[in-house]
Design an enzyme around this catalytic site. Structure first.
Site, short mmCIF file in Angstrom:
data_model
loop_
_atom_site.label_atom_id
_atom_site.label_comp_id
_atom_site.label_asym_id
_atom_site.label_seq_id
_atom_site.Cartn_x
_atom_site.Cartn_y
_atom_site.Cartn_z
CG ASN A 1 -16.00 4.47 22.48
OD1 ASN A 1 -16.41 4.13 21.36
ND2 ASN A 1 -14.70 4.52 22.78
CE LYS B 1 -13.63 1.28 23.83
NZ LYS B 1 -12.49 0.86 24.61
CG HIS C 1 -10.62 6.07 22.09
ND1 HIS C 1 -9.88 4.91 22.15
CD2 HIS C 1 -11.51 6.02 23.11
CE1 HIS C 1 -10.33 4.20 23.18
NE2 HIS C 1 -11.31 4.84 23.78
CD GLU D 1 -9.93 1.18 22.10
OE1 GLU D 1 -10.91 1.39 21.37
OE2 GLU D 1 -10.03 0.75 23.27
CD GLU E 1 -11.46 7.18 27.39
OE1 GLU E 1 -12.51 6.70 27.80
OE2 GLU E 1 -11.01 6.93 26.26
N GLY F 1 -10.56 -1.00 29.27
CA GLY F 1 -10.87 -2.40 28.95
C GLY F 1 -10.11 -3.41 29.79
CB SER G 1 -12.29 -0.25 33.98
OG SER G 1 -11.49 -0.97 33.06
P1 PGA Z 1 -13.76 0.80 28.91
O1 PGA Z 1 -13.40 1.78 27.68
O2 PGA Z 1 -14.91 1.45 29.66
O3 PGA Z 1 -14.16 -0.49 28.28
O4 PGA Z 1 -12.53 0.70 29.75
C1 PGA Z 1 -13.42 3.18 27.82
C2 PGA Z 1 -13.05 3.83 26.52
O5 PGA Z 1 -12.20 3.30 25.78
O6 PGA Z 1 -13.59 4.90 26.17
#
Ligand code: PGA
Length: 252
Positions: free
Chosen positions: A9, A11, A95, A97, A167, A173, A213
């Protein structure tokens, strides 16, 4: 046997030329890998170029969201038909976000999942709790609500074409991965929920990815858990060598 999935992903990162460079690197390094379903989800502006670049390769294309109408006066949105048209096979939906910054609700997530499935896109449906919810011992309540409302009204057969990503928001992140045991606990919970609310068949075949992560160094242990079938990778998918490392280390 559930085929493992590693999805990147990206983003809101990378211009078209940067996206092309990354995918060229992935194609070179991952050309021989058939045991893992490899997916990249670039920004909308790069979808067309990346789609052309991965024709006849073992890398598949996903979008980062989708709206539920086919066309019309919905400024700024993109429909499942348009994503299919550009070559997407998958769409990330719900997601954290999107839920946090763009007020997406379980109900709108449900509409997006239904619309994506209708058009033949595979939703990568994201669920997961915040740190506050985990500390208040509400993790399974939150995940249960996201599953039952997000999948409300869907036929069991349709669910065979779905991927779920667990997640935990506190791990996204932040560099804080859930331990393999913490992740397995919730993946196991999701699979039992599927047995009870859908069918044994759906629960057995549906892939449940872990996200938060994920790196080259932790993917192996995560993949050793019974109910972890792959990963949705954010930050570490932006660099060719780390994404390649994750794909390679995910193989038994
Ligand atoms: P990350 O994000 O691997 O940077 O923690 C995962 C995601 O938001 O799908």
């Amino acid at each position: 046997m559930r085929k493992p999935v590693i999805a990147g992903n990206w983003k809101m990162n990378k211009t078209i030329s940067e996206s092309i460079e990354l995918v060229n690197g992935l194609k070179r390094e991952l050309i021989d890998i058939q045991e893992v379903e490899i997916i990249v989800c670039p920004v909308y502006t790069a979808l067309s170029d990346i789609s052309d670049l991965i024709v006849d390769s073992n890398i598949f294309l996903g979008a980062q969201n989708v709206y539920w109408k086919t066309s019309g006066a919905f400024t700024g949105e993109i429909s499942p038909l348009m994503l299919k048209d550009v070559g997407c096979k998958y769409a990330i939906i719900g997601h954290s976000e999107r839920r946090k910054y763009f007020n997406e609700s379980d109900q709108s997530v449900n509409k997006r999942i239904k619309a994506a499935l209708r058009e033949g896109l595979t939703p990568i449906f994201c669920v997961g709790e915040t740190l506050e919810e985990r500390e208040a011992n509400k993790t399974t309540d939150v995940v249960k609500r996201q599953l039952s409302e997000g999948l409300e009204g869907l036929e069991k057969e349709a669910l065979l074409n779905l991927i779920i990503a667990y997640e935990p928001v506190w791990a996204i992140g932040t560099g804080k991965t859930a331990t393999p045991e913490q992740a397995q606990e919730i993946h196991g919970f999701i699979r039992s929920w599927l047995v009870e609310n859908c069918s044994e068949e759906v629960a057995e075949s549906l892939r449940i990815l872990y996200g938060g992560s994920v790196k080259e160094t932790n993917i192996k242990e995560l993949m050793q858990q019974n109910d972890i079938d792959g990963a949705l990778v954010g930050g570490a998918s932006l660099d060719s060598s780390s994404f390649v490392g994750i794909v390679k280390n995910s193989l038994g």
